[in-house]
Design a protein around this motif. Structure first.
Motif, short mmCIF file in Angstrom:
data_model
loop_
_atom_site.label_atom_id
_atom_site.label_comp_id
_atom_site.label_asym_id
_atom_site.label_seq_id
_atom_site.Cartn_x
_atom_site.Cartn_y
_atom_site.Cartn_z
N GLN A 6 0.82 -1.20 0.00
CA GLN A 6 0.00 0.00 0.00
C GLN A 6 0.86 1.26 0.00
N LYS A 7 0.25 2.34 -0.45
CA LYS A 7 0.90 3.65 -0.47
C LYS A 7 1.45 3.98 0.91
N PHE A 40 6.49 2.98 -1.65
CA PHE A 40 5.24 2.87 -2.41
C PHE A 40 4.59 4.23 -2.54
N ILE A 41 4.68 4.80 -3.74
CA ILE A 41 4.10 6.12 -4.00
C ILE A 41 2.58 6.03 -4.21
N GLU A 42 2.12 4.88 -4.59
CA GLU A 42 0.70 4.55 -4.75
C GLU A 42 0.54 3.08 -4.39
N ASP A 43 -0.70 2.65 -4.16
CA ASP A 43 -0.93 1.22 -3.96
C ASP A 43 -0.39 0.48 -5.18
N ASN A 44 0.36 -0.58 -4.96
CA ASN A 44 0.94 -1.46 -6.00
C ASN A 44 2.10 -0.86 -6.78
N THR A 45 2.50 0.38 -6.54
CA THR A 45 3.55 1.04 -7.32
C THR A 45 4.65 1.56 -6.40
N TYR A 75 5.75 -2.50 -10.31
CA TYR A 75 4.29 -2.45 -10.32
C TYR A 75 3.78 -3.85 -10.03
N SER A 78 -2.69 -6.61 -9.69
CA SER A 78 -3.79 -6.95 -8.80
C SER A 78 -4.39 -8.29 -9.22
N LYS A 169 1.71 6.37 7.61
CA LYS A 169 0.86 6.87 6.54
C LYS A 169 0.10 5.76 5.82
N LYS A 171 -2.49 2.77 4.98
CA LYS A 171 -3.92 2.60 5.31
C LYS A 171 -4.10 1.53 6.36
#
Length: 171
Positions: A6-7, A40-45, A75, A78, A169, A171
């Motif tokens: 996660q991010k 992780f800058i975004e979920d999955n990335t 990446y 999902s 930070k 989730k």
């Protein structure tokens, strides 16, 4: 196998064992260690960096050493994305790419290839605990060399692990 990618989380670890299937004439073995770290800058990335140390050799050739430093991106696919299913529901397929500066130098001052390193390929992370993943990664790698050897390319299979560290930070 979702919370760790996660991010806001960190990924640290690396490839501990690599096998190189050289695509150039005279190719041989390659054993390398590649520590990695990413955020992780975004979920999955995830974006981060790597350092590479290795030993290369072939029958009848001198031993050479490879090295490098650069940026990497990952990446994670999902479940169900692009027709990819998870193995045993405890892992994730991912795509990894890298670019940096690196090369190889011989022990007797022979061939060298220093320049722009690059690589890309698929991998699979199997989570043995919620925060530790064992990985297999198959990458096409190359070096746009500025030395007397010129451009090199390889197909590399690596085994390693990653530790996924949650942050406040996440989730």
């Amino acid at each position: 196998s979702q919370a760790q990618i996660q991010k806001g989380n960190w990924m640290v670890g690396g490839t501990l064992l690599g096998a190189n299937f050289g695509l150039n004439t005279g190719a041989g073995y390659n054993i390398q260690i590649q520590p990695k770290g990413a955020y992780f800058i975004e979920d999955n990335t995830a974006l981060g960096g790597y350092v590479n140390f290795g030993i290369l050799g072939a029958k009848g050739s001198e031993t050479t050493y490879n090295y490098g430093v650069g940026a990497l991106g990952r990446y994670y696919l999902s479940p169900g994305e692009k027709g990819v299913d998870n193995l045993l529901n405890h892992g994730r397929w991912f795509l990894e790419a890298n670019v940096g500066i690196g090369g190889q130098s011989g022990t007797a001052g022979g061939d060298s290839a220093n320049g722009l390193d690059y690589g890309f390929g698929p991998g699979y992370a199997y989570f043995i605990t919620p925060n530790i993943g064992l990985e297999g990664l198959l990458k096409y790698t190359g070096n746009l060399g500025f030395g007397n050897r010129g451009t090199t390319s390889n197909l590399v299979f690596g085994l390693g692990f990653q530790i996924y560290l949650p942050t406040s930070k996440a989730k």
